[in-house]
Design an enzyme around this catalytic site. Structure first.
Site, PDB file in Angstrom:
ATOM      1  N   LYS A  52       9.334   0.789 -14.014  1.00  0.00           N
ATOM      2  CA  LYS A  52       8.326   1.756 -14.456  1.00  0.00           C
ATOM      3  C   LYS A  52       8.751   2.382 -15.786  1.00  0.00           C
ATOM      4  O   LYS A  52       7.941   2.563 -16.696  1.00  0.00           O
ATOM      5  CB  LYS A  52       8.101   2.823 -13.375  1.00  0.00           C
ATOM      6  CG  LYS A  52       7.340   2.252 -12.173  1.00  0.00           C
ATOM      7  CD  LYS A  52       7.330   3.123 -10.935  1.00  0.00           C
ATOM      8  CE  LYS A  52       6.697   2.328  -9.780  1.00  0.00           C
ATOM      9  NZ  LYS A  52       6.664   2.996  -8.496  1.00  0.00           N
ATOM     10  N   GLN A  96       8.886   8.109  -5.714  1.00  0.00           N
ATOM     11  CA  GLN A  96       9.098   6.742  -5.244  1.00  0.00           C
ATOM     12  C   GLN A  96       9.311   6.733  -3.729  1.00  0.00           C
ATOM     13  O   GLN A  96      10.095   7.522  -3.191  1.00  0.00           O
ATOM     14  CB  GLN A  96      10.314   6.124  -5.974  1.00  0.00           C
ATOM     15  CG  GLN A  96      10.540   4.655  -5.691  1.00  0.00           C
ATOM     16  CD  GLN A  96       9.399   3.751  -6.180  1.00  0.00           C
ATOM     17  OE1 GLN A  96       8.745   4.048  -7.178  1.00  0.00           O
ATOM     18  NE2 GLN A  96       9.159   2.662  -5.483  1.00  0.00           N
ATOM     19  N   ASP A 119      -0.195   7.858  -8.608  1.00  0.00           N
ATOM     20  CA  ASP A 119      -0.134   6.838  -7.548  1.00  0.00           C
ATOM     21  C   ASP A 119      -1.450   6.782  -6.775  1.00  0.00           C
ATOM     22  O   ASP A 119      -1.695   5.821  -6.038  1.00  0.00           O
ATOM     23  CB  ASP A 119       0.981   7.188  -6.538  1.00  0.00           C
ATOM     24  CG  ASP A 119       2.273   6.417  -6.782  1.00  0.00           C
ATOM     25  OD1 ASP A 119       2.194   5.290  -7.313  1.00  0.00           O
ATOM     26  OD2 ASP A 119       3.339   6.941  -6.429  1.00  0.00           O
TER      27      ASP A 119
HETATM   28  N1  GUN Z   1       7.038   2.182  -3.058  1.00  0.00           N
HETATM   29  C1  GUN Z   1       6.474   0.954  -2.994  1.00  0.00           C
HETATM   30  N2  GUN Z   1       5.337   0.918  -3.720  1.00  0.00           N
HETATM   31  C2  GUN Z   1       5.177   2.148  -4.244  1.00  0.00           C
HETATM   32  C3  GUN Z   1       4.191   2.724  -5.093  1.00  0.00           C
HETATM   33  O1  GUN Z   1       3.204   2.107  -5.493  1.00  0.00           O
HETATM   34  N3  GUN Z   1       4.402   4.030  -5.429  1.00  0.00           N
HETATM   35  C4  GUN Z   1       5.462   4.748  -4.981  1.00  0.00           C
HETATM   36  N4  GUN Z   1       5.557   6.025  -5.353  1.00  0.00           N
HETATM   37  N5  GUN Z   1       6.382   4.234  -4.191  1.00  0.00           N
HETATM   38  C5  GUN Z   1       6.249   2.939  -3.832  1.00  0.00           C
END
Ligand code: GUN
Length: 294
Positions: A52, A96, A119
């Site tokens: 990211k 996350q 998200d």
């Molecule tokens: N863990 C796995 N996929 C995601 C996601 O799309 N966002 C977040 N915050 N955590 C994740």
């Protein structure tokens, strides 16, 4: 058979974002800013957050990572969320997942300012999505909708079967495909662990979304001739044919299903890169929202 190239499409979108961000820097002397909270030292989460950060950098989006100990209390984590919520220079935030067991995930997500919830996990944003209001869409379904749009895959009136009902992929995917929109207007069936005759239902799909999290679960006998196949799965399996000693496979048995399908996403290079770029799109939207540009 069309190979739906997520890698190439994501790169095109990244260039579009990069140009917009450059425009913001010129006009406002400001760039979108994404903050990521990473709790603990799970290697997979660490890799995702690094991706990211790298993705943001590639388009000129500022990023900050808040690394917190796995022993942090829920209150301390909520305080960090508050801190980011109140920083006007941060436009988007993600926490996350997964979080350590002692922390209540729902409470943490609900604590994020919905305006910064890039998200699209906050109940307010999930509600908006379900009602068809403009909002942040969860990254994987958003990426898939962009692929369907850019490849001009007709969804209206089609039977879409979604295998998997997670909050992050299957459920939002089923909602988006059934919404009165384009892509959308589909007749949607969502299959899960209690579904009877899953194979028979899958075989009636015009568009099949495999998000079950089981390697090569979808086989050719489960696919109607000419169906469009979207593979959300990503699994690392040992391989003696690669230098790294492993290779990536999806939820779909690609070799046999690609012979029956009219279009299919590969793994890697299909849904994965689109998921990554969708977060950047949401962060761009968060920046525009913060300045009432949309
Ligand atoms: N863990 C796995 N996929 C995601 C996601 O799309 N966002 C977040 N915050 N955590 C994740």
């Amino acid at each position: 058979m069309i190979l739906i190239n997520g890698k190439e499409t994501a790169e095109k979108i990244r260039q579009e974002i990069k140009a917009e961000v450059a425009g913001f820097l010129d006009t406002y002397d400001a760039a979108p800013h994404l903050a990521a909270i990473l709790v603990g030292d799970d290697p997979a989460s660490d890799t995702y957050v690094s991706h990211k950060e790298k993705d943001c950098k590639s388009v000129g989006i500022t990023s900050s990572i808040y690394r917190l100990s796995t022993k942090i209390t829920e209150k301390e984590l909520l305080n960090t969320v508050d801190f980011i919520n109140s920083d006007d220079d941060i436009h988007g935030m993600i926490v996350q997942l997964p979080l350590p067991e002692h922390i209540n995930v729902d409470r943490v997500i609900s604590h994020i300012n919905p305006k910064k919830d890039v998200d699209g996990f906050h109940p307010v944003n999930v509600g908006k999505m379900a009602l068809g209001y403009p909002t942040y869409l969860p990254a994987t379904p958003y990426g898939i909708m962009e692929l369907l749009k850019r490849y001009k895959i007709e969804t209206a009136g089609k039977h879409c079967v979604v295998i998997g009902r997670s909050n992050i992929v299957g459920t939002p995917m089923s909602i988006l495909l059934s919404r009165k929109s384009n892509p959308g207007n589909a007749t949607v069936t969502i299959c899960h662990s209690h579904t009877q005759n899953l194979k028979d239902i899958a075989a009636t799909a015009d568009i099949l979304i495999a998000a079950i999290g089981k390697p090569e679960f979808v086989t050719a006998d489960m696919v109607k001739k000419g169906a469009v196949i979207i593979d959300v799965g990503i699994h690392r399996i040992p391989s003696d044919k690669t230098k790294t000693g492993f290779r990536l496979i999806g939820d779909v048995k690609f070799d046999e299903v690609s012979k029956v399908a009219s279009a299919i996403t590969p793994v890697p290079g299909g849904v994965g890169p689109m998921t990554r770029v969708a977060l950047l799109l949401n962060t761009l939207t968060a920046f525009k929202n913060s300045r009432s540009l949309i």
